[in-house]
Design a protein around this motif. Structure first.
Motif, PDB file in Angstrom:
ATOM      1  N   VAL A 101      -9.927   5.851   5.463  1.00 16.59           N
ATOM      2  CA  VAL A 101      -8.684   5.183   6.787  1.00 16.59           C
ATOM      3  C   VAL A 101      -7.548   5.842   5.498  1.00 16.59           C
ATOM      4  CG1 VAL A 101     -10.245   3.589   7.420  1.00 16.59           C
ATOM      5  CG2 VAL A 101      -9.339   3.071   4.985  1.00 16.59           C
ATOM      6  N   SER A 102      -6.248   5.110   6.386  1.00 18.87           N
ATOM      7  CA  SER A 102      -4.910   5.201   5.955  1.00 18.87           C
ATOM      8  C   SER A 102      -3.986   4.655   6.802  1.00 18.87           C
ATOM      9  CB  SER A 102      -4.442   6.691   5.869  1.00 18.87           C
ATOM     10  OG  SER A 102      -3.124   7.208   5.036  1.00 18.87           O
ATOM     11  N   SER A 103      -3.193   3.813   6.386  1.00 25.78           N
ATOM     12  CA  SER A 103      -2.165   3.137   7.441  1.00 25.78           C
ATOM     13  C   SER A 103      -0.898   3.509   6.275  1.00 25.78           C
ATOM     14  CB  SER A 103      -2.838   1.592   7.253  1.00 25.78           C
ATOM     15  OG  SER A 103      -1.802   1.553   8.050  1.00 25.78           O
ATOM     16  N   GLY A 104      -0.048   3.840   7.394  1.00 29.29           N
ATOM     17  CA  GLY A 104       1.578   4.737   7.262  1.00 29.29           C
ATOM     18  C   GLY A 104       2.139   5.258   5.817  1.00 29.29           C
ATOM     19  N   THR A 105       1.566   6.247   5.718  1.00 30.12           N
ATOM     20  CA  THR A 105       0.878   6.976   4.410  1.00 30.12           C
ATOM     21  C   THR A 105       1.676   8.872   5.504  1.00 30.12           C
ATOM     22  OG1 THR A 105      -0.566   6.287   2.599  1.00 30.12           O
ATOM     23  CG2 THR A 105      -0.024   8.947   3.017  1.00 30.12           C
TER      24      THR A 105
ATOM     25  N   ALA B 269      -3.163   3.609  -0.147  1.00 29.72           N
ATOM     26  CA  ALA B 269      -3.841   1.817   0.407  1.00 29.72           C
ATOM     27  C   ALA B 269      -2.125   1.157  -0.115  1.00 29.72           C
ATOM     28  CB  ALA B 269      -4.487   1.740  -0.790  1.00 29.72           C
ATOM     29  N   GLY B 270      -1.254   1.768  -1.502  1.00 27.14           N
ATOM     30  CA  GLY B 270      -0.241  -0.222  -0.943  1.00 27.14           C
ATOM     31  C   GLY B 270      -0.571  -0.811  -1.452  1.00 27.14           C
ATOM     32  N   THR B 271      -0.366  -2.158  -0.912  1.00 25.54           N
ATOM     33  CA  THR B 271      -0.737  -3.409  -1.100  1.00 25.54           C
ATOM     34  C   THR B 271      -1.893  -4.220  -0.886  1.00 25.54           C
ATOM     35  OG1 THR B 271       0.961  -4.526   0.744  1.00 25.54           O
ATOM     36  CG2 THR B 271       1.637  -4.126  -1.899  1.00 25.54           C
ATOM     37  N   GLY B 272      -2.573  -3.107   0.029  1.00 21.01           N
ATOM     38  CA  GLY B 272      -4.038  -3.862  -0.070  1.00 21.01           C
ATOM     39  C   GLY B 272      -3.771  -4.535   2.263  1.00 21.01           C
ATOM     40  N   LEU B 273      -3.077  -3.881   2.219  1.00 28.71           N
ATOM     41  CA  LEU B 273      -3.073  -4.222   3.897  1.00 28.71           C
ATOM     42  C   LEU B 273      -4.476  -4.462   4.861  1.00 28.71           C
ATOM     43  CD1 LEU B 273       0.861  -4.645   4.668  1.00 28.71           C
ATOM     44  CD2 LEU B 273      -0.472  -6.510   3.807  1.00 28.71           C
ATOM     45  N   LEU B 274      -4.701  -2.701   4.731  1.00 27.66           N
ATOM     46  CA  LEU B 274      -5.717  -2.391   5.538  1.00 27.66           C
ATOM     47  C   LEU B 274      -6.781  -2.142   5.332  1.00 27.66           C
ATOM     48  CD1 LEU B 274      -6.803  -0.932   7.390  1.00 27.66           C
ATOM     49  CD2 LEU B 274      -6.199   1.376   6.116  1.00 27.66           C
TER      50      LEU B 274
ATOM     51  N   ALA C 115     -10.029   8.045  10.015  1.00 32.24           N
ATOM     52  CA  ALA C 115      -8.730   6.685  10.556  1.00 32.24           C
ATOM     53  C   ALA C 115      -7.780   6.484  10.107  1.00 32.24           C
ATOM     54  CB  ALA C 115      -9.439   5.158  11.258  1.00 32.24           C
ATOM     55  N   LEU C 116      -6.639   7.675  10.489  1.00 32.98           N
ATOM     56  CA  LEU C 116      -5.207   7.519   9.807  1.00 32.98           C
ATOM     57  C   LEU C 116      -4.131   7.650  10.541  1.00 32.98           C
ATOM     58  CD1 LEU C 116      -6.379  11.730   7.883  1.00 32.98           C
ATOM     59  CD2 LEU C 116      -6.772   9.859   7.168  1.00 32.98           C
ATOM     60  N   SER C 117      -3.404   6.805  10.145  1.00 32.83           N
ATOM     61  CA  SER C 117      -2.780   6.301  11.348  1.00 32.83           C
ATOM     62  C   SER C 117      -1.132   8.041  10.733  1.00 32.83           C
ATOM     63  CB  SER C 117      -1.668   5.041  11.042  1.00 32.83           C
ATOM     64  OG  SER C 117      -1.487   5.158   9.714  1.00 32.83           O
ATOM     65  N   ILE C 118      -0.671   7.938  12.193  1.00 34.35           N
ATOM     66  CA  ILE C 118       0.712   9.313  11.775  1.00 34.35           C
ATOM     67  C   ILE C 118       2.060   8.718  12.589  1.00 34.35           C
ATOM     68  CG2 ILE C 118       1.115  11.593  12.383  1.00 34.35           C
ATOM     69  CD1 ILE C 118      -2.306  12.379  12.358  1.00 34.35           C
TER      70      ILE C 118
ATOM     71  N   LEU D 202       0.311  -2.373  11.899  1.00 34.47           N
ATOM     72  CA  LEU D 202      -0.626  -1.086  12.102  1.00 34.47           C
ATOM     73  C   LEU D 202      -1.414  -1.115  10.665  1.00 34.47           C
ATOM     74  CD1 LEU D 202      -0.538   2.301  13.056  1.00 34.47           C
ATOM     75  CD2 LEU D 202       0.568   2.983  10.448  1.00 34.47           C
ATOM     76  N   PRO D 203      -1.689  -1.949   9.984  1.00 32.75           N
ATOM     77  CA  PRO D 203      -4.057  -2.001   9.038  1.00 32.75           C
ATOM     78  C   PRO D 203      -4.355  -2.332   9.896  1.00 32.75           C
ATOM     79  CG  PRO D 203      -1.022  -2.110   8.013  1.00 32.75           C
ATOM     80  CD  PRO D 203      -0.484  -2.006   8.591  1.00 32.75           C
ATOM     81  N   ALA D 204      -3.931  -3.446  10.783  1.00 28.93           N
ATOM     82  CA  ALA D 204      -4.636  -3.965  11.724  1.00 28.93           C
ATOM     83  C   ALA D 204      -5.651  -2.701  12.600  1.00 28.93           C
ATOM     84  CB  ALA D 204      -4.179  -5.018  13.027  1.00 28.93           C
ATOM     85  N   HIS D 205      -4.502  -2.281  13.777  1.00 29.15           N
ATOM     86  CA  HIS D 205      -5.057  -1.390  14.400  1.00 29.15           C
ATOM     87  C   HIS D 205      -5.833  -0.433  14.051  1.00 29.15           C
ATOM     88  CE1 HIS D 205      -2.287  -2.884  17.669  1.00 29.15           C
ATOM     89  NE2 HIS D 205      -0.945  -2.512  17.229  1.00 29.15           N
TER      90      HIS D 205
END
Length: 213
Positions: free
Chosen positions: A123-127, A64-69, A152-155, A42-45
């Motif tokens: 941006v956001s991934s997984g939140t 952001a978590g551990t910074g994967l995005l 760009a937000l993942s849901i 997901l972060p790469a997407h």
């Protein structure tokens, strides 16, 4: 993984204190014990969608978590400054070690943020998923977005309708607070996830691309 069982435990969280405690324990093993083993794509997407939309910085990476995005953005050649905001100090500490962020901020995005309205990209991934953050946080993100900022937000598909993201984004568009809403559906995990978590291996997410008014 986290003390309550990695991904399954994370998606069942209820309340801020439970979330803080869970990610405090999960931070140290998140990258290798979750992201690598589950082939967390997901972060790469999200990074690719943001880059494809010609997103620019400064960028705020939400949850952001551990910074994967941010790592994914850098690997794709993104050079502009990226700041991180996350609820978990421990996750931010892991992110800081990667040196991909200009600034790191601990905050609860379900409440108004004490950040300037300066971000040209958010941006956001997984939140935005089960057990985490609902659409009520969207106005707080818009409040720190510069005019015409690219989002760009993942849901997660599981909560898209049940948590009201569909109606929340439609309402923001109707009120002309956002424009150019586009949804891109992606697979969250790679094939390896089927060996680890059959309940979530086929999870899909919608990447909501839009601009602030």
């Amino acid at each position: 993984m986290g003390k309550d069982g990695g991904l399954k435990g994370a998606l069942g969280l209820t309340g801020p204190e439970a979330c803080l405690a869970y990610y405090r324990d999960w931070a140290g093993s998140y990258d290798l014990g979750f992201a690598v083993e589950m082939e967390y794509r997901l972060p790469a997407h999200v990074a690719a969608a943001f880059m494809g939309a010609q997103g620019q910085g400064p960028v705020l990476d939400v949850g952001a978590g551990t910074g994967l995005l941010a790592e994914a953005l850098r690997q794709m050649g993104f050079k502009d400054p990226v700041d991180a905001v996350d609820f978990s100090v421990e996750m931010l500490e892991r992110a800081a070690e990667k040196r991909v962020y200009a600034g790191l901020f601990q905050a609860d995005i379900t409440k108004p943020l004490s950040l300037p309205r300066r971000y040209a990209g958010i941006v956001s991934s997984g939140t935005f998923t089960a057990g985490h953050v609902g659409p009520g946080a969207l106005p707080h993100l818009l409040a720190v977005a510069a005019p015409q900022a690219q989002f760009a937000l993942s849901i997660n598909r599981r909560v898209w309708t049940s948590a009201g993201f569909d109606t929340a984004l439609a309402a923001l568009a109707d009120r002309k607070l956002i424009t150019s809403l586009q949804l891109i559906e992606v697979q969250v995990y790679g094939a390896a996830a089927a060996r680890i978590d059959t309940d979530h291996a086929d999870d899909r997410a919608l990447i909501a691309l839009f601009r602030a008014a």
